[in-house]
Design an enzyme around this catalytic site. Sequence first.
Site, short mmCIF file in Angstrom:
data_model
loop_
_atom_site.label_atom_id
_atom_site.label_comp_id
_atom_site.label_asym_id
_atom_site.label_seq_id
_atom_site.Cartn_x
_atom_site.Cartn_y
_atom_site.Cartn_z
N ASP A 1 0.94 9.41 1.05
CA ASP A 1 0.16 8.67 0.05
C ASP A 1 0.74 8.85 -1.34
O ASP A 1 0.36 8.14 -2.27
CB ASP A 1 -1.31 9.13 0.07
CG ASP A 1 -2.08 8.50 1.22
OD1 ASP A 1 -1.60 7.49 1.77
OD2 ASP A 1 -3.15 9.02 1.57
N ASP B 1 -4.34 3.40 10.78
CA ASP B 1 -4.52 4.65 10.04
C ASP B 1 -5.30 5.66 10.87
O ASP B 1 -5.96 5.30 11.86
CB ASP B 1 -5.26 4.33 8.72
CG ASP B 1 -4.91 5.30 7.60
OD1 ASP B 1 -4.42 6.41 7.89
OD2 ASP B 1 -5.13 4.93 6.43
C1 GLA Z 1 -5.12 6.55 3.88
C2 GLA Z 1 -3.79 5.86 3.79
C3 GLA Z 1 -3.73 5.01 2.53
C4 GLA Z 1 -4.86 4.02 2.54
C5 GLA Z 1 -6.18 4.75 2.70
C6 GLA Z 1 -7.33 3.78 2.87
O1 GLA Z 1 -5.26 7.53 2.92
O2 GLA Z 1 -2.74 6.79 3.82
O3 GLA Z 1 -2.49 4.36 2.44
O4 GLA Z 1 -4.68 3.11 3.58
O5 GLA Z 1 -6.18 5.62 3.80
O6 GLA Z 1 -8.53 4.42 3.02
#
Ligand code: GLA
Length: 715
Positions: A533, A463
Site C-alpha cells: 500500500d 483483496d
Molecule cells: C487494501 C488494499 C488497498 C485498497 C484497500 C481498500 O488495503 O491494499 O489497495 O484496495 O484495501 O480497502
Amino acid sequence: MIHIDDARRLYALHTARTTYAMAVDDAGRLLHLYYGPRTAAARLPQSPHNDPGCHPDLLLQEWPAPGLGDNHAPFFQPEFADGVIAADLRFAGAERSPGKYSLPGLPAFRDGEGAETLRVTLRDELGLTVTLLYGVLPDCDLITRAAIVENTGSAPVTLRGVPSAVLDFARHDLDLITFDGAWAAERTPHRAAVRPGVQGVGSVGGIPTHAHNPFVVLCAPNAGETRGSCWGAALVYSGNYRCQVESAAAGIRLSLGIEPFRFAWTLAPGERFTAPEAAFVYSDAGFGGMSRNFHNAIRRHLVPPRWADPAAPRPVLLNSWEACYFDFDEAKLLALAKAARAAHADLFVLDDGWFKGRDSDTTSLGDWTADRRKLPGGVAGLCRKINALGLDFGIWVEPEAVSPDSDLYRAHPDWALHIPGRPTLEIRHQYTLDFSRADVRENIWQQLCALLDSCPIRYVKWDMNRSLANVYSAALPAARQGEVYHRYVLGVYELQQKLTGRYPDLLLENCAGGGARFDCGMLYYSPQIWTSDNTDALDRQSIQYGTSFCYPPCVMGAHYSTVPNHITGRTASVEARMAAALTGTFGFELDLTAYTGAEIEALHPYVQFYRDHGALLRGGDLYRLAAPDGRGAAWAIAAADGSEAVVFAAGRVLDGRSLPLPFARPGVRYALHAAYTGGHADDAADGDALAALGLPLPDLRGDLPGYLCYIKTEG
Ligand code: GLA
C-alpha cells in the site's frame, strides 16, 4: 536432464548450469549427495556415510523421518493409530518421465521445454508410502519438489507435519537471508550467519502476512549481488508455512512446508495427502544470477499462460483508491475516468466502496451488489459509461471477508471462522469467511459470477485485508479441526481457478492489505500482485528491491501516485515516482482531476515509454546496480543479449556517480535516450565504456530526483 545410474543407485538432476544429486545407500536410505554447479554424474561423490551403522544425525537426507534416531527438529510427523510417531522409510523405486508433474488442486510450476519429472518412492513396511516428486525445468535452473504421503496400512494415520522439501548441506558456514517487514514496509532482506540451533520464518496467520515471505536464501558468507554461491528456496503456497533452518552436528538442514501448528490431517487406509510444492534455484553468480533464474521461471512457467508472453500488452490502469477512498459518486468517478483517459490510460479500476452501504471500512463486505446511492445504474451502468469514454473497466472485491454489519453475516453467522464460546476477533472491522466450506464458496462464487456476467469486467483486484484468527470450522468435527487452515487455502485456490477458467481473459491481481500474500502460490492464478500500500517512491525502492530477490518486476503491482505521499508525507520527483511504477505493472493511483491539461500532457511520454518498452520491462533481465541505502538506488532491466535496456536511478545515488552496466556488450555502440522522446537519441557510448566506466549520471538535486535512460545498440 535426469541421469539415472542404476549400478550406483544414483539420481542426478541436471539443469543448464546446476546439478542436484541423491543416492540410495546399502541400507536403502535416500541420501542427499550434492546441489551446486553442473557436474557430470560420474564425478559426483558417493555418499560419505555408506555405512548402515552410521548415526542418522550424520546423514544428509532427502526426506528425514522422526522417531528412529534422527534428532533434528522433526518436521515430518506421521502419527499411527497406536500413538507412535515414527517412520522408517526405505527406497522402493524411482521412475523418470518426460514433462513436469502437476499437483491437482494446488498451484505448481508448469511444464516447459525439456522439463522432466523424477518420482522416488519410499516405503515404511508398517503402512506408509511417500512419493517424492522432483521437477526439472532446465532453462531456468529450477528444481521443484513436492511429496505425496499415502496410508498403505489398515488403520488411520494422522499427519501432524509434512514438509514439502528438505535440503541438507554438509557445512555450517552459510548465511540465511529472510524477507521481512510490516504493512507498508514489506520484504526487507535480513541477512545473518546461520547460528547453531533452529531458526527460520513462517506464519500462523492463515496467509503469509506482512511479517515474512515464504522465500529464503542460504548463501556462502562471501556471496553478493554479482558473485558467490547461493541457494534460493520458495514455497508455492499461500497459507500457514514454515521455512526452518537448523544447524546441527552434520551441517545445515533447510525444511520448507505447511506450518505444523494446528495442522493435523488424518488419512484413512488408501488415502493420500499432497504437500505443496517447493522450488529451488542454485546460482554461483550471486543473488543477481539466482534472481534472474527465479524471474524466468515465474514468468515462463508459473503465471497463467494467458499472461506469460512479455510482448502481450498489459493495460495501463488508473485505480480509484488513493483518489477517492470511500468518498465518491458516479459523477466523481466519471470525472476521474475522463482524466485517466486524458492521461492515456487503458483501464479504470473501481476500488473499495462501491457496494451496498460501504461508506467506510466498517460495513457491507459479503454483499457484492452495487450501492445505488453512489451508482444509480449499478455496476453495469457505470461500466457502460466508462466504456463510452474509451476505457476498459475493472473492479475491487474482497471475497474471503465478511463484515459483521452485512446481510450475508446476518443470514449466515456460522459462515465466519469462529471458535465456539469465544468472542470473534474483528480486524479492520471484519471477519473471515470459512473458505474451507463448499457452501460458503458456492455463495461467493454465485455473487462473483453475477457481478462479472453483468458487464464486461476486464480486471479484478482480489483483496484479503486481514490475517486469520478464531480458526475453527462449524462444518467439521473436533477431530478434523486441524484441516481447516489448509482447506481454507485450497478453497481460495479452487475459487481463483474457477474464476480464471470461466473468464479466461480476465486480468486478476491479488492483494492482501498491500503485500501480505505475495507468494508463488498466488502467482499461479494471477500474473500480478499489489506489492504494497506504500507508493512512496523512496520506500518502494527497498520494497521492490527485496521483493525482486525472488519475484520478477512484471508481477509487482506498482502505481504512480501523488505527492506528498499519502502514507509517508514525503515528496519525490516525477521521474523517481515513474521509475518505481514503470519497473512494475505501471498504472496511476491519484486524483488526476486536480491536474491541469498541461500537467496531464507531461505524463504522456511515460505512458508511451511503457507502451514502447513494455515487452522489455516485462521480459528482460533485472540488474540491481545500487542497493537502496535509504537515500537512493539504481537498477536496470536489460534484454538477455544486452542489445537494449532501461536504466533507472533515483535519489542521491545520483551525486557524481556513474553506473557500470554489466550487461553492456563490448565492441558495440549504444544510443542513449535519456530525455525520452520516443524517437531521437540524445547521446551515445561504447559498450566497453558502459560496462567498465559506467553510464554517467546527471547531477540532479531536489526531493528524490530520478533518472530513466533507454539504451539500445546502434545500427
Ligand atoms: C487494501 C488494499 C488497498 C485498497 C484497500 C481498500 O488495503 O491494499 O489497495 O484496495 O484495501 O480497502
